[in-house]
Design a protein around this motif. Structure first.
Motif, PDB file in Angstrom:
ATOM      1  N   TYR A 114       6.694   3.182   9.842  1.00 59.30           N
ATOM      2  CA  TYR A 114       7.870   2.734   9.087  1.00 59.30           C
ATOM      3  C   TYR A 114       7.441   2.007   7.821  1.00 59.30           C
ATOM      4  O   TYR A 114       6.331   1.490   7.733  1.00 59.30           O
ATOM      5  N   GLU A 115       8.329   1.996   6.849  1.00 58.04           N
ATOM      6  CA  GLU A 115       8.022   1.344   5.580  1.00 58.04           C
ATOM      7  C   GLU A 115       9.247   0.560   5.127  1.00 58.04           C
ATOM      8  O   GLU A 115      10.348   1.093   5.085  1.00 58.04           O
ATOM      9  N   VAL A 116       9.046  -0.701   4.804  1.00 57.35           N
ATOM     10  CA  VAL A 116      10.134  -1.510   4.242  1.00 57.35           C
ATOM     11  C   VAL A 116       9.633  -2.176   2.972  1.00 57.35           C
ATOM     12  O   VAL A 116       8.636  -2.902   2.989  1.00 57.35           O
ATOM     13  N   ASP A 117      10.279  -1.901   1.860  1.00 62.74           N
ATOM     14  CA  ASP A 117       9.911  -2.482   0.572  1.00 62.74           C
ATOM     15  C   ASP A 117      11.158  -3.029  -0.100  1.00 62.74           C
ATOM     16  O   ASP A 117      12.224  -2.439   0.018  1.00 62.74           O
ATOM     17  N   VAL A 118      10.991  -4.133  -0.822  1.00 64.76           N
ATOM     18  CA  VAL A 118      12.145  -4.649  -1.556  1.00 64.76           C
ATOM     19  C   VAL A 118      12.459  -3.747  -2.743  1.00 64.76           C
ATOM     20  O   VAL A 118      13.607  -3.608  -3.139  1.00 64.76           O
ATOM     21  N   ARG A 129      -3.486  -5.646   2.104  1.00 66.49           N
ATOM     22  CA  ARG A 129      -2.278  -6.281   2.622  1.00 66.49           C
ATOM     23  C   ARG A 129      -2.634  -7.294   3.702  1.00 66.49           C
ATOM     24  O   ARG A 129      -3.663  -7.194   4.344  1.00 66.49           O
ATOM     25  N   HIS A 131       1.834   1.219   1.931  1.00 66.00           N
ATOM     26  CA  HIS A 131       1.538   0.164   2.899  1.00 66.00           C
ATOM     27  C   HIS A 131       0.669  -0.932   2.294  1.00 66.00           C
ATOM     28  O   HIS A 131       0.065  -1.711   3.026  1.00 66.00           O
ATOM     29  N   ASP A 163       4.230  -6.725  -6.506  1.00 62.26           N
ATOM     30  CA  ASP A 163       5.598  -6.244  -6.750  1.00 62.26           C
ATOM     31  C   ASP A 163       6.598  -7.378  -6.951  1.00 62.26           C
ATOM     32  O   ASP A 163       7.798  -7.140  -6.997  1.00 62.26           O
ATOM     33  N   ASN A 168       3.920 -10.070   6.389  1.00 61.56           N
ATOM     34  CA  ASN A 168       2.714  -9.230   6.301  1.00 61.56           C
ATOM     35  C   ASN A 168       2.671  -8.612   4.899  1.00 61.56           C
ATOM     36  O   ASN A 168       2.906  -7.418   4.709  1.00 61.56           O
ATOM     37  N   LYS A 177       2.281  -6.992   1.451  1.00 61.11           N
ATOM     38  CA  LYS A 177       1.536  -5.846   0.927  1.00 61.11           C
ATOM     39  C   LYS A 177       1.188  -6.098  -0.544  1.00 61.11           C
ATOM     40  O   LYS A 177       1.807  -6.932  -1.186  1.00 61.11           O
TER      41      LYS A 177
HETATM   42  N1  LIG Z   1       4.701  -7.001  -1.311  1.00 60.23           N
HETATM   43  C1  LIG Z   1       5.555  -6.704  -0.327  1.00 60.23           C
HETATM   44  N2  LIG Z   1       5.163  -6.914   0.944  1.00 60.23           N
HETATM   45  C2  LIG Z   1       6.000  -6.618   1.967  1.00 60.23           C
HETATM   46  C3  LIG Z   1       7.294  -6.115   1.734  1.00 60.23           C
HETATM   47  C4  LIG Z   1       7.669  -5.890   0.391  1.00 60.23           C
HETATM   48  O1  LIG Z   1       8.783  -5.426   0.089  1.00 60.23           O
HETATM   49  N3  LIG Z   1       6.778  -6.192  -0.609  1.00 60.23           N
HETATM   50  N4  LIG Z   1       8.122  -5.859   2.816  1.00 60.23           N
HETATM   51  C5  LIG Z   1       7.851  -6.640   4.021  1.00 60.23           C
HETATM   52  C6  LIG Z   1       8.637  -6.238   5.187  1.00 60.23           C
HETATM   53  S1  LIG Z   1      10.257  -6.751   5.256  1.00 60.23           S
HETATM   54  C7  LIG Z   1       8.072  -5.601   6.268  1.00 60.23           C
HETATM   55  S2  LIG Z   1       8.953  -5.310   7.683  1.00 60.23           S
HETATM   56  C8  LIG Z   1       6.666  -5.113   6.206  1.00 60.23           C
HETATM   57  C9  LIG Z   1       6.632  -3.621   6.440  1.00 60.23           C
HETATM   58  O2  LIG Z   1       5.342  -3.134   6.309  1.00 60.23           O
HETATM   59  P1  LIG Z   1       5.118  -1.564   6.206  1.00 60.23           P
HETATM   60  O3  LIG Z   1       5.993  -1.072   5.087  1.00 60.23           O
HETATM   61  O4  LIG Z   1       3.675  -1.344   5.969  1.00 60.23           O
HETATM   62  O5  LIG Z   1       5.565  -1.006   7.534  1.00 60.23           O
HETATM   63  O6  LIG Z   1       6.061  -5.379   4.954  1.00 60.23           O
HETATM   64  C10 LIG Z   1       6.385  -6.625   4.395  1.00 60.23           C
HETATM   65  N5  LIG Z   1       5.557  -6.836   3.236  1.00 60.23           N
END
Ligand SMILES: Nc1nc2c(c(=O)[nH]1)N[C@H]1C(S)=C(S)[C@@H](COP(=O)(O)O)O[C@H]1N2
Ligand SMILES: [Mo]
Length: 507
Positions: free
Chosen positions: A224-228, A350, A345, A316, A361, A363
């Motif tokens: 799964y991937e979650v990015d703002v 990260r 990721h 970011d 966590n 990234k």
């Molecule tokens: N720089 C950065 N780190 C981030 C994020 C982000 O949007 N930007 N999203 C966070 C969120 S909400 C989650 S749940 C995890 C998801 O990691 P994944 O995309 O590698 O699964 O990264 C976190 N680290």
């Protein structure tokens, strides 16, 4: 100002084709002309709106924001193109609109992306549309009595061409991922690679092998991937570095080389997003390759007294704050499942914080600032409480009919199988129980052998003989400290979903 339909159509087409051309070349990388607009849309959206969109629309909120950014960018380019068309209409010099529109489009793209060559992918299609506009529409206008049908046919053909180009670029751009992650041996050594591969093999062997259930390690392209942001950064090894700053004896900066000179190891770590639904799919595990964060901190020596927490920043613009103590066992990953980190990721590095919700966590991490006072991180400012340890959960993702059996009392009974993953962060999973009668009676499920590591999920599996009819299957985990997963249901917002997963299984 009197703008004709032809002029408007030409300008709008130029705007759409400019965005499309850029996407076909750059995809969702920072070279895409709409990337900064998208970041601006995300930035300017008030936190309450973001949170409401996540709760109400889920991942569609993200797509909506991206669509808005595309429309705004196309609109901006169309406005520029319209100016060029008007200028061309007043000029005696042929192709004035092409030169003016293409040039202005290129400059705008350059301002947005900083890349002269990639900006040509915006200017080229815009210029082409303007050229057709200047030639084609003008001919249509002179066509005398048949004007209406000719211009209508032309309009349909033009619309088709624009839509076709947009479709082609959506297809092309979707495959562009930026960096292609090579084997982790490229930046570490053969032994690290072998160990990562061995761990992957081990996870494979220990997986329960239930049909319809993903293994103990999630394949990278399914993780799964979650990015703002809708467009992720694409830092190169050479330009990237990580600093430890703030309340430290000395600020230190590591470039990528220096980082990989430290003691590199492989670890299984599970991640879970605080925003996912109770039985959602934003929980995955990988073998990560990296270095221990305490090695970095040791060099900086945080001031012992008066420090409480850390603010971790990323390329970011994302930032998260959490207690300093959580960094003690944290990991800085440069590899995932035996290869370098994919861009999505966090390439090139990260953070992984054992047992905590995914959001800290970080990234594309760029700075670890040691703080003397608490602050709010990105999601906390938007109302979430996702910087702490994860909630315990047992998911139910596979339901299998194994076959008819004769051991049922009334005959016609079916051997059924249910399975899923269970996770409780660093507390670990002690047991998973399953009820097939809506929670009246419980039986322990089989668990996969624990993988090495202090922050890894397990798989569970349960089989029973079911009479025909509906069965209310409920599942619950007990963590390594003996605490039962709370039964009370809560939505993901603000502190993560709670409750027992249940599902009606028809036999
Ligand atoms: N720089 C950065 N780190 C981030 C994020 C982000 O949007 N930007 N999203 C966070 C969120 S909400 C989650 S749940 C995890 C998801 O990691 P994944 O995309 O590698 O699964 O990264 C976190 N680290
Ligand atoms: Mo998250």
């Amino acid at each position: 100002m009197n703008v004709s339909r032809e002029e408007t159509a030409t300008a709008a087409s130029a705007g759409v084709c400019g965005v499309a051309g850029s996407f076909a070349l750059a995809g969702r990388t920072p070279e895409f002309v709409a990337a900064p607009v998208s970041a601006l849309v995300v930035d300017l959206t008030p936190g309450v709106v973001t949170t409401a969109a996540i709760r109400g629309l889920g991942d569609w909120g993200h797509r909506l924001a991206f669509g808005l950014a595309l429309a705004l960018t196309a609109g901006l380019l169309a406005a520029v193109a319209l100016g060029a068309v008007r200028l061309g209409g007043r000029s005696e010099v042929p192709y004035t609109s092409v030169a003016a529109g293409g040039g202005a489009g290129w400059l705008l793209a350059l301002a947005a992306t900083g890349t002269p060559t990639a900006s040509l992918a915006v200017a080229g299609p815009m210029a082409a549309v303007l050229a057709v506009g200047e030639r084609g529409w003008a001919v249509g206008r002179d066509a005398g009595p048949s004007r209406v049908s000719t211009s209508r046919r032309k309009a349909i053909a033009a619309l088709g061409a624009v839509a076709g180009f947009a479709g082609f670029s959506a297809y092309r751009g979707a495959d562009i991922t930026g960096v292609e992650p090579g084997p982790i041996a490229d930046v570490t050594d053969e032994e690290t690679q072998r160990e990562a591969d061995d761990l992957l093999g081990r996870a494979d062997e220990q997986s329960l092998g239930v049909s319809g259930l993903s293994g103990l390690v999630t394949p990278t392209d399914e993780f799964y991937e979650v990015d703002v942001n809708n467009v992720n950064p694409n830092p190169s090894d050479g330009k990237w570095d990580l600093s430890v700053t703030g309340e430290v004896e000395r600020e230190v900066t590591f470039d990528f080389e220096e980082l990989t000179q430290l003691n590199v190891e492989n670890r299984f770590v599970t991640l879970r997003c605080v925003g996912e639904s109770l039985n959602g799919e934003k929980m995955d595990t990988a073998v990560w390759t990296g270095v221990s964060v305490s090695d970095l901190l040791d060099e900086a020596s945080p001031d012992g007294s008066g420090t409480c927490c850390v603010l971790v920043r990323a390329v970011d613009g994302y930032y998260q704050e959490f207690p300093l103590g959580a960094l003690e066992d944290a990991f800085l990953a440069v590899g995932m499942n035996g290869r370098r980190l994919p861009r999505g990721h966090g390439y090139p590095a990260r953070l992984l914080v054992p047992g905590h919700w995914g959001e800290i966590n970080v990234k594309w991490v760029s700075e670890i600032e040691i703080l003397g006072e608490e602050q709010q991180g990105y999601w906390e400012k938007r109302g979430w409480h996702g910087t702490g340890p994860v909630n315990t959960v047992a998911k139910l993702h596979a339901v299998n009919r194994l076959g008819e059996t004769t051991d049922g009392s009334s005959g016609g009974a079916t051997r059924m199988q249910v399975a899923g993953h269970a996770y409780a962060g660093t507390r670990g999973i002690r047991k998973v129980e399953v009820s097939t009668d809506g929670g009246e009676t419980w039986t322990e499920a089989d668990l996969s052998e624990p993988l090495p590591g202090e922050d890894v999920w397990r798989q569970w599996r349960y089989e029973w003989v079911a009479e025909p009819g509906d069965h209310e299957v409920v599942v619950r985990a007990t963590d390594g400290e003996g605490t039962l997963q709370p039964e009370e249901f809560a939505q993901p917002f603000p502190s993560g979903a709670t409750g027992w997963v249940s599902r009606t299984v028809g036999v």
